[in-house]
Write a protein that holds these residues in place. Structure first.
Motif, PDB file in Angstrom:
ATOM      1  N   LEU A   1       1.667   3.629   7.137  1.00 56.98           N
ATOM      2  CA  LEU A   1       1.279   4.906   7.744  1.00 56.98           C
ATOM      3  C   LEU A   1       1.889   6.091   6.989  1.00 56.98           C
ATOM      4  O   LEU A   1       1.173   6.984   6.528  1.00 56.98           O
ATOM      5  CB  LEU A   1       1.738   4.908   9.213  1.00 56.98           C
ATOM      6  N   LYS A   2       3.201   6.087   6.842  1.00 58.19           N
ATOM      7  CA  LYS A   2       3.860   7.232   6.216  1.00 58.19           C
ATOM      8  C   LYS A   2       3.594   7.253   4.704  1.00 58.19           C
ATOM      9  O   LYS A   2       3.450   8.313   4.103  1.00 58.19           O
ATOM     10  CB  LYS A   2       5.379   7.188   6.473  1.00 58.19           C
TER      11      LYS A   2
ATOM     12  N   GLN B   1      -1.654  11.095   0.385  1.00 53.82           N
ATOM     13  CA  GLN B   1      -2.760  12.039   0.576  1.00 53.82           C
ATOM     14  C   GLN B   1      -2.263  13.489   0.536  1.00 53.82           C
ATOM     15  O   GLN B   1      -2.981  14.380   0.075  1.00 53.82           O
ATOM     16  CB  GLN B   1      -3.498  11.712   1.876  1.00 53.82           C
ATOM     17  N   ALA B   2      -1.015  13.714   0.995  1.00 53.16           N
ATOM     18  CA  ALA B   2      -0.450  15.073   0.891  1.00 53.16           C
ATOM     19  C   ALA B   2      -0.301  15.436  -0.589  1.00 53.16           C
ATOM     20  O   ALA B   2      -0.588  16.575  -0.997  1.00 53.16           O
ATOM     21  CB  ALA B   2       0.900  15.130   1.606  1.00 53.16           C
TER      22      ALA B   2
ATOM     23  N   ILE C   1       0.836  -1.216   0.000  1.00 55.46           N
ATOM     24  CA  ILE C   1       0.000   0.000   0.000  1.00 55.46           C
ATOM     25  C   ILE C   1       0.866   1.259   0.000  1.00 55.46           C
ATOM     26  O   ILE C   1       0.481   2.284  -0.545  1.00 55.46           O
ATOM     27  CB  ILE C   1      -0.964   0.011   1.221  1.00 55.46           C
ATOM     28  N   ALA C   2       2.076   1.167   0.600  1.00 53.91           N
ATOM     29  CA  ALA C   2       2.921   2.361   0.732  1.00 53.91           C
ATOM     30  C   ALA C   2       3.141   3.046  -0.626  1.00 53.91           C
ATOM     31  O   ALA C   2       3.141   4.282  -0.693  1.00 53.91           O
ATOM     32  CB  ALA C   2       4.256   1.982   1.366  1.00 53.91           C
ATOM     33  N   GLY C   3       3.305   2.270  -1.708  1.00 54.94           N
ATOM     34  CA  GLY C   3       3.392   2.843  -3.064  1.00 54.94           C
ATOM     35  C   GLY C   3       4.443   3.934  -3.211  1.00 54.94           C
ATOM     36  O   GLY C   3       4.178   4.971  -3.814  1.00 54.94           O
TER      37      GLY C   3
ATOM     38  N   ASP D   1      10.018  13.348   3.103  1.00 53.32           N
ATOM     39  CA  ASP D   1       9.330  12.141   3.599  1.00 53.32           C
ATOM     40  C   ASP D   1       9.511  10.973   2.631  1.00 53.32           C
ATOM     41  O   ASP D   1       9.714   9.831   3.042  1.00 53.32           O
ATOM     42  CB  ASP D   1       7.830  12.416   3.770  1.00 53.32           C
ATOM     43  N   ILE D   2       9.430  11.270   1.331  1.00 54.01           N
ATOM     44  CA  ILE D   2       9.545  10.191   0.336  1.00 54.01           C
ATOM     45  C   ILE D   2      10.944   9.584   0.376  1.00 54.01           C
ATOM     46  O   ILE D   2      11.119   8.362   0.301  1.00 54.01           O
ATOM     47  CB  ILE D   2       9.196  10.704  -1.079  1.00 54.01           C
TER      48      ILE D   2
END
Ligand SMILES: Cc1cc2nc3c(=O)[nH]c(=O)nc-3n(C[C@H](O)[C@H](O)[C@H](O)COP(=O)(O)OP(=O)(O)OC[C@H]3O[C@@H](n4cnc5c(N)ncnc54)[C@H](O)[C@@H]3O)c2cc1C
Length: 400
Positions: free
Chosen positions: A322-323, A329-330, A249-251, A292-293
């Motif tokens: 989570l991250k 979404q950001a 899901i992290a993608g 973050d990425i």
């Protein structure tokens, strides 16, 4: 871990690039680029092209038809797949039930199910959640009662993604209530969706799409041979699957690609307006997502390395989920901000590959940014909500 590519890895990267340029269905990539919703056939054709190349079982062991790739090859593949803007693999067969069957199923089940999953000849869906049992999944009530050579299944599963297309559903079902811990009475059962008593009802989501469903079971007869592993051990198998799901899901590669596109878009003077790159506040937000990425990328590489050395992804999959979804979404929000009011109008029925952007104020994919934004609110809920991931991290990573 060393992420400087060797000559062999550079050659592999070229091979992957070439595959997506020449052998992957280009009309599907065009639909992706223009934001046209994909149909069942688009997804199957995409996955079949990967299978023909021998690349469908990215994480599968070689003995079951998997690639046997190193973590760096998997990283390169994910990056190039995102760079080509090819759609993500539908996870339920290849990334979820396939690994459960080759890890815990018997030989007969491996021969019966794995080749069709690898070739995308069967479409699977996931029957875990129920009305009233999501985060607290062990409270699930769908029953499977023994009757000779069959289980009789009764109950309701919900939020079943793409269940309207599915040939098979893998379910967590209650086979016993007479247990010390609720988790012990749960089993992992494979159900043919064409069996009498299975009904699928659509749930329409906030952006107007039919992506999720309710699946009802009324006295559904399922042969005992469709039980995976031991009766009462389904919770253990289901947990392994969830950790794979959360890692997927992290993608990260896709977010990296979307960030690159957004940066490029910000540099352009669109419709005569000043480039967004001159807006320091917007660029500060882009930079924060970029940091973050980068951190996520290294966490993902560590997880891939652990999986390659034979371990199942551990609780760090919760950090990735989570991250990873925070970042997605950001980005969704920044795309909407960049499109401004051109993100507003959207009439899905009128949006086709032949006439992308017609009947809209905006242009091409810009008109679908708000659709994506609303659809992807799901990312912090499915695969276990982000609040639940925080609980797991607190307990199993931080030891609180
Ligand atoms: C688009 C979409 C697709 C999905 N696809 C599938 C699928 O294919 N198959 C499937 O089986 N399921 C699927 N799900 C279901 C998903 O896994 C659940 O929605 C999720 O686990 C949350 O469960 P719930 O909806 O029952 O919410 P609840 O568990 O009722 O939670 C409600 C709220 O309370 C919070 N909460 C609950 N417990 C705690 C706690 N202990 N501590 C802190 N906060 C808590 C949650 O974070 C959430 O914000 C999908 C969901 C969505 C939205």
């Amino acid at each position: 871990m060393n992420v400087t590519f060797s000559d062999e890895e550079i050659a592999f990267r070229e091979e992957v690039k070439d595959f997506f340029r020449t052998r992957f269905p280009q009309d599907v990539i065009d639909k992706q680029r223009l934001g046209v919703p994909l149909q069942r056939d688009d997804m199957i054709r995409s996955q079949k092209s990967l299978h023909e190349q021998g690349w469908a079982g990215v994480n599968w062991p070689v003995e079951f038809g998997g690639t046997g790739w190193t973590p760096v090859q998997k990283y390169i593949f994910a990056t190039e797949m995102a760079e080509a803007n090819a759609p993500a693999i539908v996870p339920f067969g290849l990334s979820m039930v396939g690994p459960v069957i080759y890890s815990f199923g018997n030989d007969e089940q491996k021969q019966r199910f794995l080749p069709d999953i690898l070739a995308s000849d069967t479409w699977w869906c996931q029957g875990y959640s129920e009305p009233g049992s999501g985060s607290d999944l062990a409270s699930l009530k769908t029953r499977a009662d023994r009757d000779g050579e069959h289980y009789i299944v009764n109950g309701t599963k919900t939020w079943t993604t793409l269940g309207q297309h599915a040939d098979w559903i893998f379910c967590l079902v209650r086979t016993s209530s007479d247990v010390a811990r609720r988790q012990e009475g749960i089993s992992f059962l494979l159900v043919d969706m064409r069996t009498k008593g299975v009904t699928v009802k659509p749930i329409i989501t906030i952006e107007g799409d039919h992506e999720v469903n309710e699946v009802h079971f009324e006295d559904v007869r399922v042969p005992l041979e469709n039980l995976v592993g031991e009766e009462g051990k389904g919770w253990t198998y289901g947990k392994v699957l969830l950790q794979h799901e959360r890692t997927n899901i992290a993608g990260v590669a896709r977010s990296k690609y979307r960030l690159k596109k957004l940066r490029a878009q910000a540099g352009e003077a669109i419709r005569g307006a000043e480039p967004l790159a001159l807006d320091r506040n917007f660029m500060r937000k882009i930079a924060a997502v970029g940091v973050d990425i980068k951190a996520l990328e290294y966490t993902e590489l560590r997880t891939l390395a652990a999986v390659a050395s034979g371990k199942a992804p551990g609780p760090e999959s919760s950090i990735l989920k989570l991250k990873g979804t925070d970042v997605q979404q950001a980005l969704d929000a920044l795309y909407v901000e960049a499109a401004g009011y051109y993100a507003l109008p959207y009439v899905p029925d009128q949006y086709t590959l032949d006439a992308p952007g017609e009947n809209h104020v905006g242009h091409g994919a810009e008109t679908t940014t708000s659709l994506k934004y609303f659809n992807n609110r799901k990312a912090s809920i499915y695969g276990g909500s982000n609040e639940i991931q925080k609980n797991i991290i607190a307990k199993h990573v931080l030891g609180l």
